[in-house]
Write a protein that holds these residues in place. Sequence first.
Motif, PDB file in Angstrom:
ATOM      1  N   LEU A   1       5.554  30.478  51.247  1.00 13.82           N
ATOM      2  CA  LEU A   1       7.010  29.903  51.173  1.00 13.82           C
ATOM      3  C   LEU A   1       6.770  28.313  52.146  1.00 13.82           C
ATOM      4  CD1 LEU A   1       9.218  31.736  50.232  1.00 13.82           C
ATOM      5  CD2 LEU A   1       9.981  31.658  52.619  1.00 13.82           C
ATOM      6  N   TYR A   2       7.497  27.524  51.473  1.00 10.34           N
ATOM      7  CA  TYR A   2       7.426  26.313  52.059  1.00 10.34           C
ATOM      8  C   TYR A   2       8.834  25.374  51.775  1.00 10.34           C
ATOM      9  CZ  TYR A   2       5.052  21.713  53.624  1.00 10.34           C
ATOM     10  OH  TYR A   2       4.782  20.638  54.402  1.00 10.34           O
ATOM     11  N   PHE A   3       9.402  25.235  52.841  1.00  5.68           N
ATOM     12  CA  PHE A   3      10.980  24.748  52.863  1.00  5.68           C
ATOM     13  C   PHE A   3      10.788  23.436  53.575  1.00  5.68           C
ATOM     14  CE2 PHE A   3      13.322  29.181  52.338  1.00  5.68           C
ATOM     15  CZ  PHE A   3      12.881  29.254  51.125  1.00  5.68           C
ATOM     16  N   LEU A   4      11.338  22.367  53.094  1.00  5.47           N
ATOM     17  CA  LEU A   4      11.753  21.163  53.732  1.00  5.47           C
ATOM     18  C   LEU A   4      13.160  21.050  53.766  1.00  5.47           C
ATOM     19  CD1 LEU A   4       8.858  19.064  52.574  1.00  5.47           C
ATOM     20  CD2 LEU A   4       9.092  19.975  54.802  1.00  5.47           C
TER      21      LEU A   4
ATOM     22  N   GLU B   1      10.388  29.422  46.212  1.00  2.00           N
ATOM     23  CA  GLU B   1       9.357  29.453  47.099  1.00  2.00           C
ATOM     24  C   GLU B   1       9.003  28.367  47.849  1.00  2.00           C
ATOM     25  OE1 GLU B   1       5.970  31.196  44.938  1.00  2.00           O
ATOM     26  OE2 GLU B   1       7.242  33.296  44.832  1.00  2.00           O
ATOM     27  N   TYR B   2       9.121  26.965  47.123  1.00  2.00           N
ATOM     28  CA  TYR B   2       8.938  25.632  47.710  1.00  2.00           C
ATOM     29  C   TYR B   2      10.266  24.871  47.474  1.00  2.00           C
ATOM     30  CZ  TYR B   2       3.949  26.342  48.008  1.00  2.00           C
ATOM     31  OH  TYR B   2       2.659  26.785  48.576  1.00  2.00           O
ATOM     32  N   VAL B   3      10.751  24.592  48.599  1.00  2.00           N
ATOM     33  CA  VAL B   3      12.191  24.103  48.360  1.00  2.00           C
ATOM     34  C   VAL B   3      12.207  22.554  49.194  1.00  2.00           C
ATOM     35  CG1 VAL B   3      14.647  24.493  49.024  1.00  2.00           C
ATOM     36  CG2 VAL B   3      13.369  26.315  48.137  1.00  2.00           C
ATOM     37  N   VAL B   4      12.989  21.818  48.523  1.00  2.00           N
ATOM     38  CA  VAL B   4      12.973  20.243  49.362  1.00  2.00           C
ATOM     39  C   VAL B   4      14.629  20.193  49.057  1.00  2.00           C
ATOM     40  CG1 VAL B   4      12.697  17.961  49.512  1.00  2.00           C
ATOM     41  CG2 VAL B   4      10.839  19.489  48.983  1.00  2.00           C
ATOM     42  N   ASN B   5      15.546  20.097  50.238  1.00  2.00           N
ATOM     43  CA  ASN B   5      16.944  19.680  50.227  1.00  2.00           C
ATOM     44  C   ASN B   5      17.105  18.732  51.069  1.00  2.00           C
ATOM     45  OD1 ASN B   5      19.532  19.780  50.132  1.00  2.00           O
ATOM     46  ND2 ASN B   5      19.687  22.036  50.096  1.00  2.00           N
ATOM     47  N   GLY B   6      17.466  17.818  50.979  1.00  2.00           N
ATOM     48  CA  GLY B   6      17.794  16.494  51.730  1.00  2.00           C
ATOM     49  C   GLY B   6      19.310  16.562  52.356  1.00  2.00           C
ATOM     50  N   GLN B   7      20.105  17.606  51.858  1.00  2.64           N
ATOM     51  CA  GLN B   7      21.446  17.722  52.473  1.00  2.64           C
ATOM     52  C   GLN B   7      21.545  19.146  52.960  1.00  2.64           C
ATOM     53  OE1 GLN B   7      23.665  16.899  49.006  1.00  2.64           O
ATOM     54  NE2 GLN B   7      23.879  14.683  49.289  1.00  2.64           N
ATOM     55  N   ALA B   8      20.686  19.661  53.306  1.00  2.00           N
ATOM     56  CA  ALA B   8      20.600  21.100  53.894  1.00  2.00           C
ATOM     57  C   ALA B   8      21.014  21.351  55.416  1.00  2.00           C
ATOM     58  CB  ALA B   8      19.280  22.006  53.683  1.00  2.00           C
ATOM     59  N   VAL B   9      20.702  20.373  56.031  1.00  3.38           N
ATOM     60  CA  VAL B   9      20.972  20.372  57.612  1.00  3.38           C
ATOM     61  C   VAL B   9      22.375  19.443  57.960  1.00  3.38           C
ATOM     62  CG1 VAL B   9      20.274  19.422  59.852  1.00  3.38           C
ATOM     63  CG2 VAL B   9      18.578  20.278  58.021  1.00  3.38           C
ATOM     64  N   LYS B  10      23.253  20.105  58.691  1.00  7.29           N
ATOM     65  CA  LYS B  10      24.575  19.664  58.781  1.00  7.29           C
ATOM     66  C   LYS B  10      24.567  18.884  60.177  1.00  7.29           C
ATOM     67  CE  LYS B  10      25.744  20.681  54.587  1.00  7.29           C
ATOM     68  NZ  LYS B  10      25.734  19.955  53.633  1.00  7.29           N
TER      69      LYS B  10
END
Length: 251
Positions: free
Chosen positions: A95-98, A152-161
């Motif tokens: 798992l690798y989340f950014l 399993e590998y996720v990049v989300n540039g709006q996930a942090v509020k």
Amino acid sequence: MRLVLAAIALLPALAHAQTPAKPAHLVTELSSDHVDISTRYTGDEITLFGAMSEPAQVVVKVTSPTQAVSIKQKGRVGPFWLSVAKYDIADTPGLYFLLSSAPIDKILPATAQRRYGLGLQDALSGMHVSPTPADAATFRHALLDLKARHHEYVVNGQAVKILGQRLYSTTIKLPAQLPLGTYRVDIYLVRNGQVIATDHRQINVAEVRIEHWISSIADKRSWLFGISFTLAVMALGLFLGVVMGRGGKKA
């Protein structure tokens, strides 16, 4: 509301970082630092929240332990599509989340991203493949696509509020299939293209006892698991036969 109150409660911990002479600082908490895997587990969500000493952007990286996987490559054999090659892959995180408050490419230059391992390609930096693929670049790209499709590998540039310029939060959505072990959660405070503060947390993912025991027996002693399962089914069948036989006599 509970999230906001919990984050506000962290602000006193930042009091010592309010003066300009002191370095930037951030405090982070998790709604839970463990995940219990049972036969009923279908996924989980963990909320990460915290406070920062000064307005900035936030990047959260979640990395699971490495795991060994195998993938098959399909190719055309006559009129059919068949598996033409099999690759064994080791030393890649399952798992690798950014997750970030803004797209990472817009808040950090490439050099800083490489330094802190904040790119999908960094997830495969220690990867070992056997046999070696003819086109390594194409193989890596295909593997990243496969991991992304399985969440399993996720990049989300709006996930942090960001709340009120000092509070931040995000939700870590864990899929149904998880590697066991200790997950590393790295939090980076970013301003003017630089990482000015970091924080670290851990999430422990483990099977609950009975499921862990059954899984261990099935994996390491499959013959014993097979015998035990067969005997249990036979005993259940005998018990039901006796019960139903008694019921028939009474009738």
